[in-house]
Design a protein around this motif. Structure first.
Motif, PDB file in Angstrom:
ATOM      1  N   LEU A   1       9.665   9.361  -3.252  1.00 41.88           N
ATOM      2  CA  LEU A   1      10.389   8.122  -3.523  1.00 41.88           C
ATOM      3  C   LEU A   1      11.268   7.682  -2.356  1.00 41.88           C
ATOM      4  O   LEU A   1      11.517   6.483  -2.183  1.00 41.88           O
ATOM      5  N   CYS A   2      11.759   8.638  -1.531  1.00 41.37           N
ATOM      6  CA  CYS A   2      12.617   8.219  -0.416  1.00 41.37           C
ATOM      7  C   CYS A   2      11.842   7.433   0.625  1.00 41.37           C
ATOM      8  O   CYS A   2      12.425   6.682   1.409  1.00 41.37           O
ATOM      9  N   SER A   3      10.522   7.603   0.655  1.00 39.64           N
ATOM     10  CA  SER A   3       9.726   6.824   1.610  1.00 39.64           C
ATOM     11  C   SER A   3       9.793   5.333   1.302  1.00 39.64           C
ATOM     12  O   SER A   3       9.651   4.493   2.189  1.00 39.64           O
ATOM     13  N   ILE A   4      10.036   4.990   0.011  1.00 37.14           N
ATOM     14  CA  ILE A   4      10.147   3.563  -0.344  1.00 37.14           C
ATOM     15  C   ILE A   4      11.410   2.960   0.261  1.00 37.14           C
ATOM     16  O   ILE A   4      11.443   1.769   0.603  1.00 37.14           O
ATOM     17  N   VAL A   5      12.452   3.776   0.408  1.00 36.82           N
ATOM     18  CA  VAL A   5      13.700   3.259   0.968  1.00 36.82           C
ATOM     19  C   VAL A   5      13.524   2.837   2.425  1.00 36.82           C
ATOM     20  O   VAL A   5      14.267   1.993   2.935  1.00 36.82           O
ATOM     21  N   PHE A   6      12.532   3.390   3.121  1.00 43.71           N
ATOM     22  CA  PHE A   6      12.272   2.994   4.509  1.00 43.71           C
ATOM     23  C   PHE A   6      11.724   1.573   4.599  1.00 43.71           C
ATOM     24  O   PHE A   6      11.762   0.960   5.660  1.00 43.71           O
ATOM     25  N   LEU A   7      11.186   1.041   3.487  1.00 42.02           N
ATOM     26  CA  LEU A   7      10.607  -0.298   3.489  1.00 42.02           C
ATOM     27  C   LEU A   7      11.699  -1.352   3.338  1.00 42.02           C
ATOM     28  O   LEU A   7      12.838  -1.051   2.982  1.00 42.02           O
ATOM     29  N   GLY A   8      11.307  -2.604   3.575  1.00 46.79           N
ATOM     30  CA  GLY A   8      12.229  -3.715   3.420  1.00 46.79           C
ATOM     31  C   GLY A   8      13.132  -3.882   4.641  1.00 46.79           C
ATOM     32  O   GLY A   8      13.075  -3.109   5.604  1.00 46.79           O
TER      33      GLY A   8
ATOM     34  N   THR B   1       0.826  -1.215   0.000  1.00 42.49           N
ATOM     35  CA  THR B   1       0.000   0.000   0.000  1.00 42.49           C
ATOM     36  C   THR B   1       0.855   1.257   0.000  1.00 42.49           C
ATOM     37  O   THR B   1       0.603   2.211  -0.758  1.00 42.49           O
ATOM     38  N   LEU B   2       1.882   1.262   0.865  1.00 45.76           N
ATOM     39  CA  LEU B   2       2.735   2.444   0.945  1.00 45.76           C
ATOM     40  C   LEU B   2       3.534   2.651  -0.339  1.00 45.76           C
ATOM     41  O   LEU B   2       3.745   3.796  -0.775  1.00 45.76           O
ATOM     42  N   ILE B   3       3.973   1.563  -0.961  1.00 47.92           N
ATOM     43  CA  ILE B   3       4.693   1.680  -2.232  1.00 47.92           C
ATOM     44  C   ILE B   3       3.778   2.282  -3.298  1.00 47.92           C
ATOM     45  O   ILE B   3       4.185   3.185  -4.072  1.00 47.92           O
ATOM     46  N   VAL B   4       2.555   1.784  -3.341  1.00 49.33           N
ATOM     47  CA  VAL B   4       1.596   2.292  -4.334  1.00 49.33           C
ATOM     48  C   VAL B   4       1.332   3.783  -4.124  1.00 49.33           C
ATOM     49  O   VAL B   4       1.328   4.589  -5.078  1.00 49.33           O
ATOM     50  N   ILE B   5       1.131   4.170  -2.852  1.00 52.84           N
ATOM     51  CA  ILE B   5       0.866   5.589  -2.572  1.00 52.84           C
ATOM     52  C   ILE B   5       2.086   6.439  -2.916  1.00 52.84           C
ATOM     53  O   ILE B   5       1.959   7.530  -3.496  1.00 52.84           O
ATOM     54  N   SER B   6       3.283   5.952  -2.563  1.00 51.19           N
ATOM     55  CA  SER B   6       4.497   6.708  -2.868  1.00 51.19           C
ATOM     56  C   SER B   6       4.678   6.863  -4.384  1.00 51.19           C
ATOM     57  O   SER B   6       4.990   7.964  -4.884  1.00 51.19           O
TER      58      SER B   6
ATOM     59  N   MET C   1      21.258   5.014   5.935  1.00 56.40           N
ATOM     60  CA  MET C   1      21.876   6.292   5.578  1.00 56.40           C
ATOM     61  C   MET C   1      21.124   6.966   4.434  1.00 56.40           C
ATOM     62  O   MET C   1      20.860   8.176   4.468  1.00 56.40           O
ATOM     63  N   THR C   2      20.760   6.199   3.423  1.00 60.56           N
ATOM     64  CA  THR C   2      20.088   6.771   2.250  1.00 60.56           C
ATOM     65  C   THR C   2      18.740   7.363   2.608  1.00 60.56           C
ATOM     66  O   THR C   2      18.403   8.484   2.183  1.00 60.56           O
ATOM     67  N   SER C   3      17.947   6.633   3.372  1.00 55.76           N
ATOM     68  CA  SER C   3      16.589   7.109   3.683  1.00 55.76           C
ATOM     69  C   SER C   3      16.622   8.400   4.487  1.00 55.76           C
ATOM     70  O   SER C   3      15.900   9.368   4.177  1.00 55.76           O
TER      71      SER C   3
END
Length: 937
Positions: free
Chosen positions: A649-656, A601-606, A664-666
């Motif tokens: 797009l940086c919100s996707i880096v918080f996942l996984g 869901t968060l990926i789709v919204i991002s 560091m990247t997020s």
């Protein structure tokens, strides 16, 4: 002469001993002594001190021990008939009855040593054959008493049933040997039996003598070391006391222990068994010592309900050929002991006069006359030809020859020692100078050497006998009391114990062959508390034995994987206890994964937010030449859109699953993205704020000029020149045409955004170099989970980084709020103000929500805050422009970018979309105001 007469008149014996005995010493070369408890007790005396004291007699004839006595006679007779053992020596014997009493045993020992019926210490008054060895004296307490005396003279003693471990002490008992195993072996065997069946709650009963006390003491030491507890420990009195027996029975009844270990002789135990039968005490399993495990005195009819299922240890048994015939062929008139045996066995008397007297007493008690039959042959007179075999009692029962076999071995041990002494070769003897002893005149210490070192094999059985420190090997049969088809007790061998074997091979027991109390096939349980299963630990009850405990469940994070664990084991940091608390299992590793519904869901919204932002950029690019897009720097708008794409797009880096690089990247992408976004908004808002202030100043001047013109017009009118139109001076109009609204150009805005973002970039670089964010395993937040999360590395840096973003947001909000009254058909300052308000509302709401969540939901909350604030800025700032560009293109014209008519209240109004033409607007406003204020037109 005078001295002799004086000595005769003053030296006299105090008393003579009254001993039952067998003697055959005439024409014998060597005499062997024996001592057996033929009677159970000493007859009670009246305690009269006015008469000459006499030695007490005995009563309570014991058929079992009488069989032991006859076995010794049989063994001596058999040895005398052999050609290979003492062929030139006839053995005699002197056998005394100890009456199962220490005093009688001492009397017999002293009599045996002195050769007379009285005690003359240190003198032997007899002149017959030499004394060899004493076989006896029965129970352990009796042998201890006799061994202390015999040891003074280094006189050998070979016991057949004294098992007490106290007799190990060769300092106190230097000449004591035995053909029955030491009780240390039996105590260990009993302890191993208890442990074998898992019994931890056991009662003990011991006779009040050395045999019972030492046996139970050794047993307790063994089992208590292994964790077994003693429920009760009682002592049987040597002289039967009903009140003591009652108390013991009451203790047995009240105790929850189902297993009772008894170290006692059959004589001492018999009163307790009778009392247990009267109270019908069942559901107990008895562990018997060898002294009563095969005793007919105990296993009488009617004891099945109490003693069936008994387990015990019996010494080796063997068949002795010819013994039964010897036992049955007794001459009842041979001696006093045999007469008493016959009379007790057949309940008659061999004395005619006594039988006649008894018949008269019975007749007088009935009718006062004596029958004619009684005058001829009185009732109760033994014929002497009665059949012993027909009675089938314990005396003639040779099916369980255990102690009897031990007597047989003891006699043979003495015979073989004498044989070795007799056949010693001169010059090769064991004594000084290789000398030998004389069989017709040897010292006790000389024979002691041979007895101690004897090694021989028993006839018929082939068992090899030898002594180690006076003891033989500790071998026992494990015997189970089972009820046969006739309802009688039978002794079934269900295993054996060998104390000389390796520890793992000492005991062999056939569990399936055992029949327990009341016919049960499963062994009873005897525990104070049931075993604590894995997942619990033992909690000791205050003031109670350690076997009485409560089972306390292990706390979360602790386990016990064994039965009856004393402590729970703490799981390691990466593990946690399972539901049963009996194993540590890896903790659940938690992170917000890409594939779970929330992550998708968060990926789709991002992605949606990023695509919408890109679409807005495309729309702006398509309309880049229009007045609306060109207003307030199109490049800054594109940079703002780019920063929003980065935040989406940086919100996707918080996942996984978090990694050091993703941590560091997020964080850095989020900080830089918001820094660029907020610095662009701040640049735009700063220009709007300055232009609004300039416009306000210009309009203030215009209003002042208008008022002056109006005043001039009124003055002209009053002067009679109504047609004169007053206008402002050229200087005022020039000032209104060029208000100072372009203090910050597009270049200044871009420089502000670049510098603000660069500062954030430098701070982030320092952060990454010194204390960068990194992956941590959070095991403290939730017990059953390991939360993979990013540690910011330094609280100071993270506060500075995002504090800087907050500063940019505050400046942007303040600048936009000041410029909010630049109203026109499109007011960009108001859009920025609303966008910043949404930004603050989102992040203010985020703080408590973030702090109140744990695990992956913390990441989800943070992503929602990023997305919500990004969507808020995108919607508030760009949605109105897109609406005009796409839905209302007719409003995207230069003339519509001009200010609306001034409200009648005279409040300042102006445009925010076309402030580049602010001077023209001001002039128009000024002119309009001047004309509108002309009176009459």
């Amino acid at each position: 002469m005078n001295i002799s007469i004086w000595a005769q008149s003053t030296c006299k014996l105090k008393a003579k001993f009254n001993l039952n005995s067998y003697k055959n010493v005439e024409k014998k070369k060597v005499v062997i002594g024996g001592m057996f408890p033929v009677h159970m007790r000493v007859a009670s005396s009246g305690g009269n001190t006015s008469n000459l004291p006499v030695s007490s007699g005995c009563d309570g004839f014991n058929f079992r021990t009488f069989r032991w006595t006859q076995t010794m006679l049989f063994a001596i007779s058999e040895i005398n008939q052999r050609e290979d053992l003492l062929p030139n020596t006839d053995l005699g014997y002197v056998i005394y009855d100890s009456c199962f009493t220490i005093s009688k045993a001492v009397e017999g020992t002293l009599t045996y040593l002195t050769g007379q019926d009285e005690a003359v210490p240190n003198y032997r008054c007899g002149n017959g054959p030499p004394l060899a060895t004493l076989v006896g004296a029965g129970g352990s307490d009796l042998s201890i008493a006799t061994a202390r005396i015999l040891g003074l003279y280094h006189f050998p003693q070979v016991s057949y049933c004294s098992t007490c471990s106290a007799l190990n002490n060769k300092f106190q008992f230097p000449t004591f040997l035995r053909t029955i195993p030491n009780d240390l072996h039996q105590s260990r065997a009993m302890a191993q039996l208890v442990l074998h069946f898992g019994w931890t709650w056991v009662g003990t009963i011991a006779a009040d003598d050395d045999y019972g006390k030492y046996g139970i003491k050794d047993f307790k030491e063994q089992v208590e070391e292994a964790g077994v507890c003693i429920s009760f420990s009682e002592t049987l009195p040597k002289v039967s006391k009903p009140e003591v027996i009652q108390n013991i029975v009451q203790t047995v009844v009240e105790s929850t222990a189902k297993i009772i270990v008894v170290f006692s002789s059959d004589v001492d135990l018999s009163p307790l068994i009778g009392e247990l039968l009267r109270h019908n005490v069942t559901n107990r399993t008895w562990i018997a010592s060898e002294a009563w495990v095969t005793s007919a005195l105990i296993s009488q009819s009617g004891v099945n309900s109490v003693l069936s299922g008994t387990l015990g240890f019996g010494v080796k048994k063997a068949d002795i050929p010819g013994l039964r015939r010897h036992l049955l062929n007794l001459d009842p008139y041979a001696d006093a002991l045999t007469e008493e045996f016959w009379e007790t066995l057949f309940n008659c008397t061999l004395d005619y006069s006594r039988a006649l007297r008894m018949a008269k007493e019975r007749a007088m008690g009935v009718n006062g006359t004596l029958s004619r039959a009684a005058k001829g042959l009185p009732d109760g007179l033994c014929s002497g030809s009665e059949s012993v075999a027909q009675l089938n009692n314990t005396y003639s029962d040779v099916s369980q020859l255990r102690i009897t076999y031990s007597v047989y071995k003891a006699v043979y041990a003495v015979a073989h020692a004498l044989h070795n002494l007799e056949h010693c070769e001169e010059g090769k003897g064991p004594f000084v100078g290789g000398s030998c002893a004389n069989i017709t005149n040897f010292e006790p210490w000389q024979l002691m050497y041979y007895v101690k070192n004897v090694r021989y094999k028993m006839p018929n059985t082939g068992e090899e006998i030898y002594f180690e420190d006076g003891d033989i090997e500790g071998f026992y049969d494990i015997i189970n009391w089972q009820v046969n088809g006739n309802g009688e007790i039978s002794y079934v061998t269900v295993g054996h114990y060998n104390g000389s074997a390796a520890p793992e091979e000492k005991m062999h027991i056939m569990n399936d062959s055992i029949i327990w109390n009341n016919g049960e096939l499963e062994p009873p349980r005897s525990v104070c508390s049931e075993n604590c299963q894995p997942g619990t630990r033992k909690g000791i009850r205050q003031g109670e034995p350690v076997c009485c405990f409560d089972c306390i469940p292990c706390a979360d994070g602790e386990i016990s994987n064994t039965t009856n664990a004393r402590e729970c084991i703490l799981c390691s940091g990466d593990d946690w206890s399972n539901i049963a608390h009996d194993a540590c299992v890896p903790k659940i590793i938690e992170f917000l994964a890409f594939g779970e519904p929330l992550g998708i869901t968060l990926i789709v919204i991002s992605a949606f937010g990023a695509l919408v932002t890109i679409a807005v950029g495309v729309v702006f690019l398509m309309h880049i030449g229009t007045p609306l897009v060109k207003a307030n720097d199109a490049l800054l708008s594109f940079l703002l859109l780019l920063s929003l794409v980065v935040t989406f797009l940086c919100s996707i880096v918080f996942l996984g699953e978090p990694q050091n690089w993703s941590c560091m990247t997020s964080q850095v992408a989020l900080a830089l993205g918001f820094a660029l976004c907020l610095s662009c908004i701040m640049g735009k808002a700063a220009v709007l704020m300055l232009r609004a202030r300039a416009l306000k100043k210009a309009r203030a001047k215009a209003r002042a000029a208008a008022k002056a013109a109006k005043a001039a017009a009124e003055a002209a009118a009053n002067s009679g020149s109504p047609d004169v139109i007053v206008t402002s001076s050229n200087n005022d109009i020039a000032a209104s045409d060029k208000p100072e609204v372009d203090t910050l150009t597009f270049g200044h805005q871009r420089a502000m955004a670049a510098v603000a973002t660069l500062i954030q970039a430098v701070a982030c670089t320092v952060w990454l170099i010194i204390l960068p964010p990194h992956l941590v395993k959070n095991t403290a937040a939730q017990n059953v989970k390991i939360i993979l999360e990013c540690d910011e590395g330094s609280v100071v840096f993270i506060c500075c980084i995002f504090g800087y973003d907050i500063l940019l947001a505050l400046l942007a909000f303040i600048f936009a709020f000041i410029a909010r009254k630049l109203e026109d058909y499109f007011s960009e300052a108001k859009c920025m103000t609303f966008g910043m308000l949404v930004f603050f509302i989102v992040w203010i709401s985020f703080v408590p929500a973030y702090l109140s969540t744990r695990g992956k939901f913390m990441v989800a909350v943070q992503i929602f805050a990023i997305l919500a604030s990004s969507f808020g800025l995108l919607s508030c700032i760009f949605l109105p422009k897109c609406y005009i560009l796409l839905a209302k293109p007719e409003r995207n014209k230069e003339e519509l970018m001009k200010p609306r008519p001034k409200p009648k209240d005279g409040s300042s109004t102006g445009t925010s979309a076309s402030l580049a033409t602010a001077a023209t607007d001001v002039n128009a406003s000024f002119a309009s105001t001047a004309i509108d204020d002309q009176p009459g037109n």
